[in-house]
Design an enzyme around this catalytic site. Structure first.
Site, PDB file in Angstrom:
ATOM      1  N   ASP A   8       0.750  -1.233   0.033  1.00 43.82           N
ATOM      2  CA  ASP A   8      -0.118   0.026  -0.011  1.00 43.82           C
ATOM      3  C   ASP A   8       0.924   1.138  -0.009  1.00 43.82           C
ATOM      4  OD1 ASP A   8      -1.975  -1.958   0.329  1.00 43.82           O
ATOM      5  OD2 ASP A   8      -2.301  -1.495   2.272  1.00 43.82           O
ATOM      6  N   ASP A 129     -16.022  -3.978  -0.500  1.00 41.78           N
ATOM      7  CA  ASP A 129     -15.729  -3.484   0.938  1.00 41.78           C
ATOM      8  C   ASP A 129     -16.869  -3.548   1.816  1.00 41.78           C
ATOM      9  OD1 ASP A 129     -13.110  -3.124  -0.431  1.00 41.78           O
ATOM     10  OD2 ASP A 129     -13.439  -1.021  -0.540  1.00 41.78           O
TER      11      ASP A 129
END
Length: 236
Positions: A8, A129
């Site tokens: 990330d 998500d």
């Protein structure tokens, strides 16, 4: 089952967040160095997220990510800030294996079909998500309906795979919640990669037994709570 170490990227650095909160970032250095660390340890795929893109600056880290894709030469799924057809086309043009569409998939579901038609379903991954059973969008600040219903819609529209992230446990390093994973896998027919809470070898075993296609290793991997080699062994 595949194992995807996370890389990330925020402000040009490899970081891990807790519950997706920018202020919780812990930095782990150069993203390229992190990528090669996991490759050297046996990884043959990476999960790369442009966090600056997710927070609204889609162009930031673009050159770095292109270099990472070219330099590593392995399977990469990429997400974060892909907000238009043009964004999707540009990222797919870099050579990433697939792109992850989350907020865009909710706001403009038919874009999934358009991108899948142009590049192939296998290069389109829809992000599911979920928080409390509902899809979370816009940096997980808003919810937009039942996660299984959306997953079924994404599959029908041509998504070749799904990324399921359980926001309730993401980044906490306290283990996965397996029931919603099983429920999702039972309702779709495309591969499901699971992120959020994968904190030990037992979590990898649970996902493999549940029929998940892959597991994303994030905070627990960087903190040393889970060992990549053990995760790879358990995934087979």
């Amino acid at each position: 089952m595949r194992v995807f170490p996370a890389v990330d990227i925020l402000g040009g650095k490899c970081v891990q967040l807790v519950q997706g909160k920018r202020e919780s970032a812990t930095a782990y250095g150069d993203p390229l160095a992190c990528a090669h660390r996991w490759i050297d340890a046996g990884a043959d795929a990476l999960h790369v997220i442009n966090l600056d893109g997710a927070f609204g600056d889609a162009a930031k880290n673009a050159d770095l990510i292109r270099t990472l894709v070219k330099d590593t030469g392995i399977e990469i799924e990429l997400g974060g800030g892909i907000r238009s057809i043009e964004d999707a086309q540009q990222w797919l043009g870099t050579g990433v294996s697939r792109i992850i569409l989350s907020t865009l998939a909710i706001q403009n579901p038919l874009y999934i079909s358009q991108i899948a038609k142009e590049f192939g379903s296998d290069r389109v991954m829809a992000g599911v998500d979920a928080r409390g059973g509902n899809v979370a969008i816009h940096g997980w600040q808003e919810t937009a309906g039942n996660y299984i219903s959306w997953a079924e819609t994404f599959e029908q529209l041509g998504a070749g795979s799904l990324l399921y992230t359980n926001v309730d446990v993401e980044g906490l390093q306290k283990g996965i919640a397996i029931t919603p994973v099983k429920d999702l896998i039972a309702h779709v027919h495309v591969p499901v990669v699971v992120a959020g809470g994968v904190s030990g070898r037992a979590d990898v075993a649970l996902l493999r037994e549940a029929g998940a296609y892959g597991a994303v290793l994030g905070s627990a991997l960087y903190s040393g709570k889970i060992n990549l080699l053990e995760a790879l062994e358990e995934s087979r």
